[in-house]
Design an enzyme around this catalytic site. Structure first.
Site, PDB file in Angstrom:
ATOM      1  N   LYS A  45      10.610  14.039   6.493  1.00 14.20           N
ATOM      2  CA  LYS A  45      10.189  14.928   5.443  1.00 14.20           C
ATOM      3  C   LYS A  45       9.384  16.093   5.999  1.00 14.20           C
ATOM      4  CE  LYS A  45       9.494  11.165   2.136  1.00 14.20           C
ATOM      5  NZ  LYS A  45       8.466  10.363   1.440  1.00 14.20           N
ATOM      6  N   GLY A  46       8.797  15.908   7.164  1.00 15.76           N
ATOM      7  CA  GLY A  46       7.758  16.815   7.662  1.00 15.76           C
ATOM      8  C   GLY A  46       8.124  18.278   7.746  1.00 15.76           C
ATOM      9  N   GLU A 102      12.416  21.244  13.040  1.00 15.78           N
ATOM     10  CA  GLU A 102      11.513  20.082  13.110  1.00 15.78           C
ATOM     11  C   GLU A 102      10.066  20.548  12.954  1.00 15.78           C
ATOM     12  OE1 GLU A 102      10.868  17.198  12.674  1.00 15.78           O
ATOM     13  OE2 GLU A 102      11.126  15.912  14.427  1.00 15.78           O
ATOM     14  N   ASP A 103       9.228  19.713  12.357  1.00 15.62           N
ATOM     15  CA  ASP A 103       7.836  20.095  12.175  1.00 15.62           C
ATOM     16  C   ASP A 103       7.060  20.060  13.498  1.00 15.62           C
ATOM     17  OD1 ASP A 103       8.001  17.341  12.357  1.00 15.62           O
ATOM     18  OD2 ASP A 103       6.688  16.915  10.660  1.00 15.62           O
ATOM     19  N   ASP A 106       6.285  15.636  19.406  1.00 14.14           N
ATOM     20  CA  ASP A 106       5.139  14.914  19.954  1.00 14.14           C
ATOM     21  C   ASP A 106       5.608  14.235  21.250  1.00 14.14           C
ATOM     22  OD1 ASP A 106       2.619  13.638  20.004  1.00 14.14           O
ATOM     23  OD2 ASP A 106       3.278  12.027  18.717  1.00 14.14           O
ATOM     24  N   LYS A 134       3.232  19.228  21.133  1.00 19.32           N
ATOM     25  CA  LYS A 134       2.076  18.683  21.869  1.00 19.32           C
ATOM     26  C   LYS A 134       2.548  18.331  23.278  1.00 19.32           C
ATOM     27  CE  LYS A 134       0.239  16.037  17.989  1.00 19.32           C
ATOM     28  NZ  LYS A 134       0.040  14.657  17.525  1.00 19.32           N
ATOM     29  N   PHE A 155      -4.113  14.648  16.190  1.00 20.42           N
ATOM     30  CA  PHE A 155      -3.226  14.367  15.070  1.00 20.42           C
ATOM     31  C   PHE A 155      -3.476  15.411  13.989  1.00 20.42           C
ATOM     32  CE2 PHE A 155      -1.256  12.358  11.473  1.00 20.42           C
ATOM     33  CZ  PHE A 155      -0.131  11.787  12.052  1.00 20.42           C
ATOM     34  N   VAL A 156      -2.414  16.120  13.601  1.00 28.88           N
ATOM     35  CA  VAL A 156      -2.582  17.239  12.669  1.00 28.88           C
ATOM     36  C   VAL A 156      -1.874  16.955  11.348  1.00 28.88           C
ATOM     37  CG1 VAL A 156      -2.984  19.012  14.413  1.00 28.88           C
ATOM     38  CG2 VAL A 156      -0.635  18.447  13.764  1.00 28.88           C
ATOM     39  N   ASP A 162       2.109  15.006   7.433  1.00 28.08           N
ATOM     40  CA  ASP A 162       1.332  14.051   6.647  1.00 28.08           C
ATOM     41  C   ASP A 162       0.567  13.058   7.513  1.00 28.08           C
ATOM     42  OD1 ASP A 162       3.623  12.521   7.570  1.00 28.08           O
ATOM     43  OD2 ASP A 162       2.999  10.997   6.115  1.00 28.08           O
ATOM     44  N   ARG A 168       0.502  16.820   2.924  1.00 28.31           N
ATOM     45  CA  ARG A 168       1.624  17.725   3.211  1.00 28.31           C
ATOM     46  C   ARG A 168       1.439  19.071   2.525  1.00 28.31           C
ATOM     47  NH1 ARG A 168       5.674  14.589   5.632  1.00 28.31           N
ATOM     48  NH2 ARG A 168       5.897  12.477   4.860  1.00 28.31           N
TER      49      ARG A 168
HETATM   50  P1  IMP Z   1       7.972  12.193  18.336  1.00 23.90           P
HETATM   51  O1  IMP Z   1       9.208  11.346  18.219  1.00 23.90           O
HETATM   52  O2  IMP Z   1       6.855  11.432  19.010  1.00 23.90           O
HETATM   53  O3  IMP Z   1       8.215  13.539  18.986  1.00 23.90           O
HETATM   54  O4  IMP Z   1       7.418  12.408  16.890  1.00 23.90           O
HETATM   55  C1  IMP Z   1       8.001  13.242  16.019  1.00 23.90           C
HETATM   56  C2  IMP Z   1       7.573  12.943  14.595  1.00 23.90           C
HETATM   57  O5  IMP Z   1       6.314  12.261  14.525  1.00 23.90           O
HETATM   58  C3  IMP Z   1       7.344  14.247  13.872  1.00 23.90           C
HETATM   59  O6  IMP Z   1       8.523  14.705  13.274  1.00 23.90           O
HETATM   60  C4  IMP Z   1       6.290  13.877  12.853  1.00 23.90           C
HETATM   61  O7  IMP Z   1       6.895  13.355  11.700  1.00 23.90           O
HETATM   62  C5  IMP Z   1       5.492  12.785  13.520  1.00 23.90           C
HETATM   63  N1  IMP Z   1       4.251  13.330  14.154  1.00 23.90           N
HETATM   64  C6  IMP Z   1       3.982  13.484  15.467  1.00 23.90           C
HETATM   65  N2  IMP Z   1       2.754  14.005  15.656  1.00 23.90           N
HETATM   66  C7  IMP Z   1       2.245  14.196  14.430  1.00 23.90           C
HETATM   67  C8  IMP Z   1       0.989  14.748  13.963  1.00 23.90           C
HETATM   68  O8  IMP Z   1       0.100  15.174  14.714  1.00 23.90           O
HETATM   69  N3  IMP Z   1       0.847  14.798  12.606  1.00 23.90           N
HETATM   70  C9  IMP Z   1       1.796  14.355  11.722  1.00 23.90           C
HETATM   71  N4  IMP Z   1       2.964  13.845  12.126  1.00 23.90           N
HETATM   72  C10 IMP Z   1       3.195  13.768  13.469  1.00 23.90           C
END
Ligand code: IMP
Length: 189
Positions: A45-46, A102-103, A106, A134, A155-156, A162, A168
């Protein structure tokens, strides 16, 4: 020890700064894809807020699709590492350029999974637009073609992002931090 309750911390990126950067990205993306078959694939959803603004900054015909990817468990600030597609994209991606929206990137695990999955659907190309990255958390390096901002390992929340389903609707990106009272209960030595 129970998890501390969380609250909205300092603003990391304000509304005007986000808006300027999204407009710039939209201009660059427009030049890149002008006249070509383009599908913007927003990851739910992000990314729904970022997608809504970015789409309106792109000035070339395009289709919009949504895919749900989930890797976090409720109330957690770290990935479970297991990615689930919920729901899947129905639009035929073959013969189209796909721009994944993508939002935040990470660890990169979520997009690594999605990119590999999309490759099996014969798109002309797959590129990534991400509002936030990040870099210090990378486990799988992801080539981000259109990046809004690099941020530190915090964490943002806000602008679509969210914590446990909340925040959100904030118009800016803020840091999530433990409640002050909780900090007092668990003082850092
Ligand atoms: P990744 O697979 O670790 O790259 O994570 C990606 C997903 O984790 C993102 O699409 C977000 O939904 C969630 N996410 C990662 N970091 C944050 C954060 O700081 N705040 C909120 N959601 C996050």
């Amino acid at each position: 020890m129970t998890e501390p309750t969380m609250r909205i911390g300092k603003i990391l990126i304000d509304e005007a700064t986000i808006s300027r950067r999204v407009a710039e990205l939209g201009g660059i993306i427009t030049e890149q894809y002008r006249g070509q078959p383009l599908v913007v694939l927003a990851v739910l959803k992000g990314s729904f807020v970022f997608a809504a603004d970015l789409l309106r900054a792109i000035d070339t015909p395009l289709a919009v699709e949504f895919v749900g990817l989930r890797s976090y468990l409720g109330g957690s600030t770290s990935t479970s590492g297991v990615v689930e597609i919920t729901p899947d994209v129905k639009y035929p991606l073959g013969g189209h350029h796909v721009l994944v929206d993508e939002d935040i990137v990470d660890t990169g695990l979520t997009l690594d999974y999605l990119i590999k999955n999309l490759a099996t659907r014969n798109p002309l190309s797959v590129r990534i637009a991400a509002l936030l990255h990040k870099p210090s958390r990378t486990l799988k390096p992801i080539p981000i073609d259109y990046l809004g901002f690099e941020i530190p390992d915090e964490f943002v929340i806000g602008y679509g992002l969210d914590y446990d389903g909340r925040y959100r609707n904030l118009p800016h990106i803020a840091v999530l931090q433990p409640d002050d009272e909780q900090l007092a209960l668990f003082p850092t030595p």
